[in-house]
Design an enzyme around this catalytic site. Structure first.
Site, PDB file in Angstrom:
ATOM      1  N   HIS A   1     103.802  -5.279  -0.696  1.00  0.00           N
ATOM      2  CA  HIS A   1     104.371  -4.024  -0.191  1.00  0.00           C
ATOM      3  C   HIS A   1     105.793  -4.246   0.353  1.00  0.00           C
ATOM      4  O   HIS A   1     106.134  -3.718   1.410  1.00  0.00           O
ATOM      5  CB  HIS A   1     103.456  -3.451   0.895  1.00  0.00           C
ATOM      6  CG  HIS A   1     103.534  -1.958   1.027  1.00  0.00           C
ATOM      7  ND1 HIS A   1     104.729  -1.278   1.114  1.00  0.00           N
ATOM      8  CD2 HIS A   1     102.552  -1.022   1.098  1.00  0.00           C
ATOM      9  CE1 HIS A   1     104.480   0.014   1.247  1.00  0.00           C
ATOM     10  NE2 HIS A   1     103.161   0.200   1.229  1.00  0.00           N
TER      11      HIS A   1
ATOM     12  N   GLU B   1     105.148  -0.928  -6.055  1.00  0.00           N
ATOM     13  CA  GLU B   1     103.930  -1.699  -5.832  1.00  0.00           C
ATOM     14  C   GLU B   1     103.072  -1.687  -7.097  1.00  0.00           C
ATOM     15  O   GLU B   1     102.478  -0.669  -7.440  1.00  0.00           O
ATOM     16  CB  GLU B   1     103.142  -1.099  -4.668  1.00  0.00           C
ATOM     17  CG  GLU B   1     103.942  -0.967  -3.377  1.00  0.00           C
ATOM     18  CD  GLU B   1     103.377   0.132  -2.492  1.00  0.00           C
ATOM     19  OE1 GLU B   1     102.236  -0.018  -2.013  1.00  0.00           O
ATOM     20  OE2 GLU B   1     104.060   1.160  -2.299  1.00  0.00           O
TER      21      GLU B   1
ATOM     22  N   HIS C   1      95.159   0.666   2.074  1.00  0.00           N
ATOM     23  CA  HIS C   1      95.597  -0.742   2.064  1.00  0.00           C
ATOM     24  C   HIS C   1      94.639  -1.706   2.770  1.00  0.00           C
ATOM     25  O   HIS C   1      95.065  -2.612   3.480  1.00  0.00           O
ATOM     26  CB  HIS C   1      96.981  -0.863   2.690  1.00  0.00           C
ATOM     27  CG  HIS C   1      98.084  -0.199   1.915  1.00  0.00           C
ATOM     28  ND1 HIS C   1      98.054  -0.051   0.542  1.00  0.00           N
ATOM     29  CD2 HIS C   1      99.259   0.348   2.328  1.00  0.00           C
ATOM     30  CE1 HIS C   1      99.174   0.562   0.147  1.00  0.00           C
ATOM     31  NE2 HIS C   1      99.907   0.818   1.208  1.00  0.00           N
TER      32      HIS C   1
END
Length: 344
Positions: free
Chosen positions: A178, A309, A109
């Site tokens: 997220h 996601e 991420h």
């Protein structure tokens, strides 16, 4: 009609550069969503049940302090590259790039200080909010100055999230939000009574560090076949699964299409996900362990939320047969995801 208002949410700690964090509240008759200028975080999302009662259906914190500490990306926009890059390493034009390793042997991420941990510049729109930031060349090890715009708009029951980006050098990019959802209301024990379906004929098996093996496997005859709705708790039991944290491979078309649907029969709430992205990571909060105090002082145990996601496939930068994750100078990255909230 959508009403938009802005309010103060707190100040970043001095070691994080100070700076005001604002909260933008978008409200229609059916949905009310609060979004922070820190990490474009969806901090609250209230929808109606079948009796017309509003509940907040996303995990998070009441105050800024929760978001400035370590937390599992609650509600945030993550990037430059969502999900995992194996060994935090990739090669572009003969040059190797090394990223920060923040997930075992991998980069996750965006690295140590990804898009979720920085302040964005807001612009209020008639029906939403647009955030902008420039991610400088070399930030977190990625090449190129990257201009990024994230736009949230609310239209009755539909929240849309549009991601745009332009770069000065070839760079991998895959952006997502997220948010952790529980349609029973955040703080409910688990999501076992939710029914889910995902429109995907294949998924990506992973190794023990959650990196795709490279195989694109058919869902047919496996616990990953979610093409017809399943009740989550019973399904996990039936297939002896500890939970999901996998990419489901979607139709690769530029037009928006329905990719997932979640229903919560006890309240009548449902959520549909439509997107232009080639993948969706279905995650069932396997790493939540009740140690974080969220809104109202409630703790969030394992499986107390799910994430859907929409993004490119994990580790695509190292797997040429996965969808292209590289943005070239002169091109524009442009993807949209729509979340539709209904009651039955």
């Amino acid at each position: 009609m959508t009403a938009v208002r802005r309010e103060a949410f707190g100040r970043m700690p001095p070691e994080e550069g100070g700076g005001e964090v604002e909260k933008f509240v978008l409200q229609s008759d059916s949905v009310k969503v609060g979004i922070l200028s820190l990490g474009c975080i969806i901090n609250t999302l209230e929808t109606k049940d079948r009796d017309g009662k509003f509940s907040d259906v996303v995990l998070g914190f009441d105050t800024l302090e929760g978001y400035t500490r370590n937390h599992p990306f609650f509600g945030a926009v993550v990037g430059r590259v969502a999900n995992r890059i194996a060994k935090g390493r990739f090669t572009l034009d003969g040059k190797e790039y090394q990223l920060f390793l923040n997930n075992g042997p991998n980069s996750l991420h965006g690295g140590a200080k990804g898009f979720d941990k920085v302040l964005w510049s807001p612009q209020v729109l008639p029906d939403g909010i647009r955030f902008f930031r420039l991610s400088p060349d070399g930030e977190e090890g990625y090449p190129g100055d990257l201009k990024v715009w994230v736009t949230y708009t609310l239209n009755d029951r539909q929240l849309s999230i549009n991601y745009r980006a332009q770069t000065s050098k070839t760079t991998p990019i895959s952006l997502t939000n997220h948010a952790y959802f529980n349609l029973a209301g955040q703080g409910s024990r688990d999501v076992y009574d939710h029914e889910i379906s995902i429109e995907a004929d294949s998924y990506l098996p992973v190794d023990d560090t959650k990196i795709p093996t490279g195989e694109v496997a058919a869902v047919q005859g496996t616990g990953f076949d979610l093409r017809q709705p399943v009740e989550l708790g019973k399904h996990l039991q039936k297939f002896h699964l500890d939970g999901f944290d996998h990419n489901f491979c979607l139709q690769q078309v530029q037009s928006p299409h329905l990719v997932a649907r979640v229903c919560h029969p006890p309240t009548g709430r449902s959520m549909e996900v439509h997107t232009t992205q080639p993948g969706i990571q279905f995650y069932t909060g396997n790493n939540l362990h009740g140690s974080l105090k969220g809104k109202g002082g409630i703790t969030y145990p394992k499986h107390s939320a799910f994430c859907l996601e929409t993004q490119n496939w994990p580790d695509a930068v190292n797997k040429p047969h996965f969808p292209n994750v590289l943005l070239q100078s002169g091109e524009e990255y442009n993807h949209t995801t729509w979340l539709m909230f209904n009651t039955a």
